[in-house]
Design a protein around this motif. Structure first.
Motif, PDB file in Angstrom:
ATOM      1  N   LEU A 286     -12.723  47.100  55.187  1.00 48.82           N
ATOM      2  CA  LEU A 286     -11.671  46.299  54.565  1.00 48.82           C
ATOM      3  C   LEU A 286     -11.764  46.359  53.044  1.00 48.82           C
ATOM      4  CD1 LEU A 286     -11.364  42.946  56.556  1.00 48.82           C
ATOM      5  CD2 LEU A 286      -9.603  44.680  56.219  1.00 48.82           C
ATOM      6  N   TYR A 287     -12.924  45.983  52.524  1.00 48.62           N
ATOM      7  CA  TYR A 287     -13.116  45.999  51.078  1.00 48.62           C
ATOM      8  C   TYR A 287     -14.607  46.067  50.770  1.00 48.62           C
ATOM      9  CZ  TYR A 287     -14.435  41.009  51.168  1.00 48.62           C
ATOM     10  OH  TYR A 287     -15.069  39.818  51.398  1.00 48.62           O
ATOM     11  N   CYS A 288     -14.904  46.348  49.508  1.00 49.78           N
ATOM     12  CA  CYS A 288     -16.282  46.452  49.045  1.00 49.78           C
ATOM     13  C   CYS A 288     -16.437  45.600  47.788  1.00 49.78           C
ATOM     14  CB  CYS A 288     -16.640  47.902  48.721  1.00 49.78           C
ATOM     15  SG  CYS A 288     -16.280  49.058  50.061  1.00 49.78           S
ATOM     16  N   LYS A 289     -17.609  45.001  47.643  1.00 50.34           N
ATOM     17  CA  LYS A 289     -17.862  44.105  46.516  1.00 50.34           C
ATOM     18  C   LYS A 289     -19.156  44.514  45.829  1.00 50.34           C
ATOM     19  CE  LYS A 289     -18.759  39.236  45.398  1.00 50.34           C
ATOM     20  NZ  LYS A 289     -18.982  37.881  45.976  1.00 50.34           N
TER      21      LYS A 289
ATOM     22  N   THR B   2     -23.925  47.492  46.799  1.00 45.69           N
ATOM     23  CA  THR B   2     -22.533  47.173  47.125  1.00 45.69           C
ATOM     24  C   THR B   2     -22.472  46.572  48.514  1.00 45.69           C
ATOM     25  OG1 THR B   2     -21.710  49.009  45.765  1.00 45.69           O
ATOM     26  CG2 THR B   2     -20.195  48.107  47.394  1.00 45.69           C
ATOM     27  N   GLU B   3     -21.776  45.457  48.639  1.00 47.25           N
ATOM     28  CA  GLU B   3     -21.549  44.846  49.944  1.00 47.25           C
ATOM     29  C   GLU B   3     -20.287  45.454  50.557  1.00 47.25           C
ATOM     30  OE1 GLU B   3     -23.258  40.346  49.550  1.00 47.25           O
ATOM     31  OE2 GLU B   3     -21.337  40.771  48.575  1.00 47.25           O
ATOM     32  N   VAL B   4     -20.421  45.926  51.789  1.00 44.29           N
ATOM     33  CA  VAL B   4     -19.303  46.560  52.491  1.00 44.29           C
ATOM     34  C   VAL B   4     -18.862  45.633  53.615  1.00 44.29           C
ATOM     35  CG1 VAL B   4     -18.535  48.592  53.769  1.00 44.29           C
ATOM     36  CG2 VAL B   4     -20.236  48.836  51.942  1.00 44.29           C
ATOM     37  N   PHE B   5     -17.590  45.243  53.610  1.00 43.47           N
ATOM     38  CA  PHE B   5     -17.056  44.297  54.587  1.00 43.47           C
ATOM     39  C   PHE B   5     -16.135  45.039  55.562  1.00 43.47           C
ATOM     40  CE2 PHE B   5     -18.264  41.928  50.893  1.00 43.47           C
ATOM     41  CZ  PHE B   5     -18.784  40.721  51.377  1.00 43.47           C
ATOM     42  N   PHE B   6     -16.322  44.773  56.845  1.00 45.23           N
ATOM     43  CA  PHE B   6     -15.602  45.497  57.893  1.00 45.23           C
ATOM     44  C   PHE B   6     -14.565  44.613  58.582  1.00 45.23           C
ATOM     45  CE2 PHE B   6     -19.721  47.491  57.367  1.00 45.23           C
ATOM     46  CZ  PHE B   6     -19.393  48.836  57.290  1.00 45.23           C
TER      47      PHE B   6
ATOM     48  N   ASN C 216     -14.180  44.071  61.669  1.00 43.33           N
ATOM     49  CA  ASN C 216     -14.731  43.290  62.779  1.00 43.33           C
ATOM     50  C   ASN C 216     -15.512  42.067  62.308  1.00 43.33           C
ATOM     51  OD1 ASN C 216     -17.119  44.329  61.797  1.00 43.33           O
ATOM     52  ND2 ASN C 216     -17.548  45.618  63.578  1.00 43.33           N
ATOM     53  N   GLY C 217     -15.496  41.808  60.992  1.00 35.03           N
ATOM     54  CA  GLY C 217     -16.189  40.652  60.441  1.00 35.03           C
ATOM     55  C   GLY C 217     -17.604  40.932  59.994  1.00 35.03           C
ATOM     56  N   GLY C 218     -18.070  42.153  60.242  1.00 32.39           N
ATOM     57  CA  GLY C 218     -19.430  42.502  59.853  1.00 32.39           C
ATOM     58  C   GLY C 218     -19.549  42.825  58.379  1.00 32.39           C
ATOM     59  N   LYS C 219     -20.788  42.871  57.899  1.00 35.55           N
ATOM     60  CA  LYS C 219     -21.058  43.203  56.499  1.00 35.55           C
ATOM     61  C   LYS C 219     -22.356  43.996  56.427  1.00 35.55           C
ATOM     62  CE  LYS C 219     -23.014  40.424  53.470  1.00 35.55           C
ATOM     63  NZ  LYS C 219     -23.306  39.318  52.507  1.00 35.55           N
ATOM     64  N   GLU C 220     -22.383  45.000  55.561  1.00 36.73           N
ATOM     65  CA  GLU C 220     -23.591  45.787  55.324  1.00 36.73           C
ATOM     66  C   GLU C 220     -23.779  45.932  53.824  1.00 36.73           C
ATOM     67  OE1 GLU C 220     -25.780  46.921  57.411  1.00 36.73           O
ATOM     68  OE2 GLU C 220     -24.803  46.882  59.384  1.00 36.73           O
ATOM     69  N   VAL C 221     -25.011  46.155  53.402  1.00 39.46           N
ATOM     70  CA  VAL C 221     -25.311  46.352  51.985  1.00 39.46           C
ATOM     71  C   VAL C 221     -25.607  47.830  51.759  1.00 39.46           C
ATOM     72  CG1 VAL C 221     -26.809  45.753  50.055  1.00 39.46           C
ATOM     73  CG2 VAL C 221     -26.202  44.007  51.751  1.00 39.46           C
ATOM     74  N   PHE C 222     -24.801  48.419  50.880  1.00 36.54           N
ATOM     75  CA  PHE C 222     -24.901  49.839  50.526  1.00 36.54           C
ATOM     76  C   PHE C 222     -25.803  49.968  49.311  1.00 36.54           C
ATOM     77  CE2 PHE C 222     -22.511  53.430  48.279  1.00 36.54           C
ATOM     78  CZ  PHE C 222     -23.070  54.435  49.045  1.00 36.54           C
ATOM     79  N   SER C 223     -26.796  50.845  49.384  1.00 33.18           N
ATOM     80  CA  SER C 223     -27.814  50.885  48.331  1.00 33.18           C
ATOM     81  C   SER C 223     -27.417  51.752  47.139  1.00 33.18           C
ATOM     82  CB  SER C 223     -29.141  51.376  48.913  1.00 33.18           C
ATOM     83  OG  SER C 223     -28.977  52.623  49.563  1.00 33.18           O
ATOM     84  N   LYS C 224     -26.162  51.656  46.730  1.00 36.54           N
ATOM     85  CA  LYS C 224     -25.684  52.342  45.522  1.00 36.54           C
ATOM     86  C   LYS C 224     -24.616  51.482  44.859  1.00 36.54           C
ATOM     87  CE  LYS C 224     -26.737  57.087  46.947  1.00 36.54           C
ATOM     88  NZ  LYS C 224     -27.845  57.259  46.009  1.00 36.54           N
TER      89      LYS C 224
END
Length: 245
Positions: free
Chosen positions: A160-163, A169-173, A175-183
């Motif tokens: 959906l979006y990235c912050k 960087t936090e990646v928001f999906f 399905n409501g999930g979130k992952e942290v991108f290490s860049k």
């Protein structure tokens, strides 16, 4: 079904060949026959047959002249002739076979077998090409994201979006999930490419996930899941231009 056209200035030769085809080659359909090569040219260009049975020695125009006049040449060529001295020239024209008149049924069956195999090879090649295209497109949609201690493989359209969060960087999906991108966000922006837009120094949004643009109480987007994402003043004009096409 193999669609064929017969071109021969001798009516009896056409009649005999057509009889042989109907008797021994059940999957061959003779679309039309011509004693006049000039008339045959228009028909071949229009009907686009899989196969053409072509005589060489004809009064108004010989078979090779006719071939050089055609616009459509994506057919298998079988030369039918009472003479064997045209064979080399025929194969230079990429003839699939060269049948001497009167056409022997075994030779005819063998020639049709070659056409059948060639047609199957072309169909298989088209299917494989289509499959490779699907794989390539699927590969372009999927993205490898290095996370903490793992690599996450995701479809771009699931994001959906990235912050931005400093060096992460936090990646928001969806399905409501979130992952942290290490860049940093800029690196993810480069990876995602078209379809995503940097709406704010700290936010990257998927364009087709945008539901509304709100221009009061601060500028922000409403995404398809109801999330609000801020839009900077410097990005407003470019964003609206992209959304409005």
């Amino acid at each position: 079904m193999i669609k064929a056209i017969i071109v021969d200035d001798e009516f009896n030769a056409i009649k005999n060949l057509k009889w042989e085809i109907e008797r021994f080659c059940g999957d061959v359909k003779v679309l039309d026959t011509f004693t006049d090569p000039v008339e045959a040219i228009s028909a071949i260009n229009y009907l686009k047959p899989d196969c053409v049975f072509l005589d060489i020695e004809m009064p108004e125009m010989d078979g090779f002249e006719m071939l050089n006049t055609l616009k459509y040449r994506s057919f298998d060529l079988i030369i039918t002739s009472a003479y064997d001295n045209y064979a080399i020239k025929a194969f230079r024209q990429h003839a699939m076979d060269y049948l001497l008149k009167p056409v022997d049924s075994d030779d005819l069956i063998e020639a049709i077998d070659r056409i059948r195999a060639n047609k199957q090879k072309n169909v298989l090649g088209s299917e494989l090409k289509g499959l490779f295209e699907e794989w390539r497109e699927e590969g372009e949609k999927r993205l490898a994201l290095p996370m903490a201690g793992k690599t996450l493989y995701v479809d771009r359209n699931d994001i959906l979006y990235c912050k931005s969060d400093g060096n992460y960087t936090e990646v928001f999906f969806e399905n409501g999930g979130k992952e942290v991108f290490s860049k940093r966000l800029k690196e993810l922006e480069d990876l995602l490419g078209q379809g995503f837009f940097r709406v704010h120094n700290s936010y990257l949004a998927r364009l087709n996930a945008i539901k509304e643009f709100v221009n009061h109480d601060g500028q922000y987007l409403v995404l398809c899941d109801g999330t609000n994402v801020p839009v900077s003043r410097s990005k407003k004009g470019e964003l609206l231009q992209m959304l409005n096409g």
